[in-house]
Scaffold this active site. Structure first.
Site, PDB file in Angstrom:
ATOM      1  N   ASP A  75      75.782  25.242  51.806  1.00 18.75           N
ATOM      2  CA  ASP A  75      75.564  25.880  50.979  1.00 18.75           C
ATOM      3  C   ASP A  75      74.493  25.540  50.170  1.00 18.75           C
ATOM      4  O   ASP A  75      74.411  25.938  48.593  1.00 18.75           O
ATOM      5  CB  ASP A  75      76.505  24.805  50.089  1.00 18.75           C
ATOM      6  CG  ASP A  75      77.900  25.277  49.179  1.00 18.75           C
ATOM      7  OD1 ASP A  75      77.572  27.356  49.421  1.00 18.75           O
ATOM      8  OD2 ASP A  75      78.250  24.850  48.644  1.00 18.75           O
TER       9      ASP A  75
ATOM     10  N   GLU B 100      87.205  25.057  51.440  1.00 18.30           N
ATOM     11  CA  GLU B 100      88.195  24.212  50.073  1.00 18.30           C
ATOM     12  C   GLU B 100      89.291  24.308  49.739  1.00 18.30           C
ATOM     13  O   GLU B 100      89.218  24.714  48.729  1.00 18.30           O
ATOM     14  CB  GLU B 100      86.832  24.746  49.514  1.00 18.30           C
ATOM     15  CG  GLU B 100      85.477  24.596  49.944  1.00 18.30           C
ATOM     16  CD  GLU B 100      84.044  24.642  49.102  1.00 18.30           C
ATOM     17  OE1 GLU B 100      84.887  26.053  48.498  1.00 18.30           O
ATOM     18  OE2 GLU B 100      83.468  24.389  48.982  1.00 18.30           O
TER      19      GLU B 100
ATOM     20  N   GLU C 200      73.363  29.241  41.680  1.00 15.68           N
ATOM     21  CA  GLU C 200      74.395  28.431  41.659  1.00 15.68           C
ATOM     22  C   GLU C 200      73.150  26.694  41.961  1.00 15.68           C
ATOM     23  O   GLU C 200      73.536  25.726  40.688  1.00 15.68           O
ATOM     24  CB  GLU C 200      75.340  27.811  43.199  1.00 15.68           C
ATOM     25  CG  GLU C 200      76.150  26.714  42.622  1.00 15.68           C
ATOM     26  CD  GLU C 200      77.328  26.736  43.664  1.00 15.68           C
ATOM     27  OE1 GLU C 200      77.227  27.805  44.240  1.00 15.68           O
ATOM     28  OE2 GLU C 200      78.297  25.720  44.323  1.00 15.68           O
TER      29      GLU C 200
HETATM   30  C1  GCV Z   1      83.899  30.371  45.783  1.00 13.80           C
HETATM   31  C2  GCV Z   1      80.555  26.802  47.485  1.00 13.80           C
HETATM   32  C3  GCV Z   1      80.367  26.535  45.579  1.00 13.80           C
HETATM   33  C4  GCV Z   1      81.841  27.453  45.148  1.00 13.80           C
HETATM   34  C5  GCV Z   1      82.119  28.635  46.229  1.00 13.80           C
HETATM   35  C6  GCV Z   1      82.251  28.314  47.727  1.00 13.80           C
HETATM   36  C7  GCV Z   1      82.156  29.713  48.696  1.00 13.80           C
HETATM   37  O1  GCV Z   1      80.927  24.882  47.664  1.00 13.80           O
HETATM   38  O2  GCV Z   1      80.354  25.733  44.970  1.00 13.80           O
HETATM   39  O3  GCV Z   1      81.712  27.549  44.137  1.00 13.80           O
HETATM   40  O4  GCV Z   1      83.591  29.895  45.923  1.00 13.80           O
HETATM   41  O5  GCV Z   1      81.131  27.293  47.885  1.00 13.80           O
HETATM   42  O6  GCV Z   1      81.039  30.283  48.968  1.00 13.80           O
HETATM   43  O7  GCV Z   1      83.926  29.734  49.653  1.00 13.80           O
END
Ligand code: GCV
Length: 705
Positions: A372, A298, A400
């Site tokens: 995720d 990411e 989340e």
């Molecule tokens: C910390 C998901 C979440 C992100 C998070 C990522 C990860 O994509 O939306 O906010 O980033 O996981 O676990 O690195």
């Protein structure tokens, strides 16, 4: 004029008032978590305990041992309503608690509780074990259980039991829903909030022994001397409760912070930079735990920026940490912006071939599912496929994708479902838990992490019931064989009430809550990540800089049907599992319904094992899920007299919102999917009261807030 009648009436009124207010001494703000220590109301239990605890004898002297004795003293004094002193040696032939450290005691962080000559003896081979045993005894008493039933010995099945905080230097929390960060970076290190001690107590009480204080999307600022001293102040509090402190690091720090030309893990200067930085860290935090790393994921930098592998990157850091026995926890959460790829396969594709290439002090931390933290995912196929590399588990406590701090979801069943899943890597019984606890592949290091759901909200977790997820994580990290039912019961008794009817009702709600949520949110194996807030489902989201950041990428709805074909005719992700593990999933006819759309594109008219068509089954689940929140509300309403009024009102409010949103989310999915299925909503269900456009508008309005 004096009236004896008036006096009696007033006395009676006062008595009633006193009784009521004693029941709920003051509105409970949830701060004390499961460490309430309210006076035991059960007279038989209290009398028995009172006789058994006249002193706490502690011969050793360390911060951790002293905290064990202090916790017992605070807890017992409050639970029994009598002062109990801490002494060096047992007092005559009075009954008491003896805390001892002995090398022949339970292995690792374990402890035993025994009854000897009228004394309750807590023995462990480490100071931390004595602390865990002390909390276990208090837990036992808070449930009013017979003292002799506390006898036994236990050791944690996993060595590193950690919380991962996604906290940023400016005080925000990524995916945090309970206020801002607990860590007051600006005030530290000069001012050390007493709340840090309560945080440490809470963690120690459930056996958590490590915490990563900052976000995996890490700011290099945490590696500056200024921040290291702030972190050291936190570590100074945590170590007194047996908790080690870790940092997430920014992989490009040699460049961004050190001013080097490169952060290439094979570059001698970059390696030297980490060696020197690590020495500096240990000079400031002598018992520092190690680094957690999100790399090439990411947008975060990583070794692949230099054509190197994850193993190259991890090993560079491992080299710097090894002299101090520090560990690298390298995350396997990776996926590329490839329009033709299946994100499901990414972690396996990048990591499985690196098995055996990591240094001894590296753990690869894998999210429970391949995508995720969805409400339900199959277990990650990496589990079982890296026998020569310690694999740690990453669960998410912060909700989340599970309704933030509004929707009541008890996550223990989700954790257990994954831990109990059979990978079949060495035959039947090769559960994910046996991989994570190291027993299957004999890993020298074992680790389990929960992405924390704590924040500055007075009750720590926003939703009062979300405290149970923190609690359950710790208890399962210690012993993954515990059942979600038992943990729910225990947590409820410690936190809310010991009234048996109420405990049973709350347990029932908790155990059904996740399935209810799945039904109105992602039934039959739907999944729904996209790049947005991850709150309300927005299945129509089709635009983003990369395809795997849209919603349509995941559900694949079209005029023919719904779901992601991951069989050989599709992405073939199922091939990443052992045939025995994926056998049931391979064929749409046998695939269990909760996983159907994870693995198959199913036509709308297809008759499922339930006897309904796919479309009708989806409607059934969405509607039943939303209706079941009404059931949760009713059950909870019936507990008004058993629960503290402030907590009862708080949860009632959240449930009302949850119900409203469950209907809205149901409508979002049903109306959107109907544009493809072109089928009517079965007549037994009421028609949505709004159009798809109206639902979309309300989601947008919500997101604008
Ligand atoms: C910390 C998901 C979440 C992100 C998070 C990522 C990860 O994509 O939306 O906010 O980033 O996981 O676990 O690195």
């Amino acid at each position: 004029m004096f009236s004896p009648r008036l006096l009696i009436t007033r006395c009676l009124l006062f008595l009633i008032f006193a009784l009521i207010s004693n029941n709920h001494a003051s509105a409970d703000d949830g701060y004390r978590l499961w460490l309430k220590y309210d006076r035991i109301s059960d007279n038989t239990a209290r009398t028995a305990y009172t006789k058994s605890f006249n002193f706490i004898a502690l011969s050793g002297n360390s911060d951790i041992l002293n905290n064990a004795a202090k916790e017992l003293q605070t807890g017992l004094t409050a639970l029994l309503g009598k002062q109990i002193s801490v002494v060096k040696t047992p007092v005559g032939n009075q009954n008491g608690i003896i805390l001892t450290v002995s090398t022949s005691a339970a292995p690792g962080d374990g402890y035993s509780i025994q009854m000897q000559s009228g004394n309750t003896v807590i023995t462990a081979s480490k100071d931390a074990g004595v602390l865990y045993g002390s909390f276990a005894l208090l837990r036992h008493l808070q449930q009013h259980l017979p003292l002799e039933k506390a006898v036994g010995q236990t050791s944690p099945k996993i060595q590193l039991r950690m919380l991962n905080h996604w906290d940023n230097p400016e005080g925000t929390i990524e995916r945090g829903y309970a206020g801002s960060s607990l860590w007051k970076w600006y005030e530290l290190p000069e001012t050390v909030d007493p709340r840090y001690t309560d945080y440490a107590r809470a963690n120690a009480s459930i056996g958590i022994n490590g915490t990563v204080v900052n976000n995996v999307n890490a700011s290099a600022r945490f590696l500056t001397a200024e921040y290291l001293h702030k972190v050291a102040a936190l570590a100074g509090v945590f170590r007194k409760y047996g908790i080690k402190t870790y940092l997430s690091i920014h992989f490009a720090a040699p460049k961004t912070l050190g001013g080097l030309k490169t952060s290439d893990p094979l570059d001698p200067e970059a390696r030297k930079w980490w060696i020197e930085k690590t020495k500096e860290i240990y000079s400031i935090i002598p018992d520092f735990g190690g680094f957690l790393v999100k790399a090439n994921s990411e947008g975060e930098p990583g070794p692949q920026d230099y054509g190197r592998t994850h193993a190259d990157g991890a090993n560079m850091l491992a080299e710097a940490l090894a002299p101090f026995n520090g560990v690298v926890i390298w995350r396997a959460f990776v996926y590329k912006a490839d329009p033709n790829a299946d994100r499901f396969k990414a972690a396996y594709d990048e990591f499985a071939t690196l098995d055996g290439k990591f240094a001894k002090n590296v753990i690869v931390q894998v999210k429970n599912g391949p995508i995720d933290f969805q409400p339900r995912e199959p277990f990650s196929p990496l589990f079982g496929n890296m026998p020569r590399t310690p694999l740690g588990m990453e669960f998410q406590l912060t909700q989340e994708y599970l309704g933030f701090a509004t929707h009541w979801i008890y996550e223990a069943p989700l954790f257990k479902e994954c831990l109990d899943a059979d990978t079949y890597v060495t035959g039947k019984g090769s559960t994910v838990a046996s991989i994570v606890d190291g027993s299957l592949h004999h890993y020298p290091l074992t680790c389990i992490a929960g992405v924390a759901n704590t924040g500055s909200d007075r009750n720590w977790t926003g939703h009062p019931m979300a405290q149970a997820n923190w609690y359950a994580f710790g208890r399962l990290a210690w012993d993954h064989t515990l059942s979600p039912e038992a943990i729910a019961r225990e947590w409820t008794q410690l936190t809310l009430t010991t009234e048996s009817r109420a405990v049973a009702t709350i347990g029932d709600i908790m155990l059904r809550s996740r399935e209810i949520y799945v039904d109105y949110n992602t039934p039959l194996g739907l999944s729904r990540p996209w790049t947005g807030s991850h709150y309300a489902p927005e299945p129509w989201q089709n635009r983003s800089s990369r395809p795997d950041w849209t919603a349509i990428y995941y559900h694949r709805a079209d005029t023919l049907g719904l779901g992601f074909d991951r069989t050989a005719t599709g992405s073939n992700a199922l091939q990443q599992y052992r045939p025995e593990a994926s056998r049931a999933w391979l064929d749409a006819e046998t695939c269990p319904l909760p996983y159907l759309l994870w693995f198959h594109h199913i036509s709308w008219a297809k008759k499922l094992s339930s006897g309904r068509t796919l479309w009708d089954e989806l409607c059934h689940r969405f509607y039943t899920g939303a209706d079941s929140v009404l059931w949760m509300q009713k059950q909870w309403a019936g507990l008004k007299t058993s629960i503290d009024p402030a907590i009862h009102a708080d949860v009632s409010g959240r449930l009302a919102k949850q119900h409203k949103e469950a209907i809205w989310w149901r409508d979002a999915w049903v109306l959107y999917l109907q544009t493809f299925s072109k089928r009517p909503i079965p007549a037994i269900h009421p028609k949505p009261e709004r159009t798809l456009e109206e639902v979309k508008r309300s989601v947008n309005t919500y997101l604008m807030r």
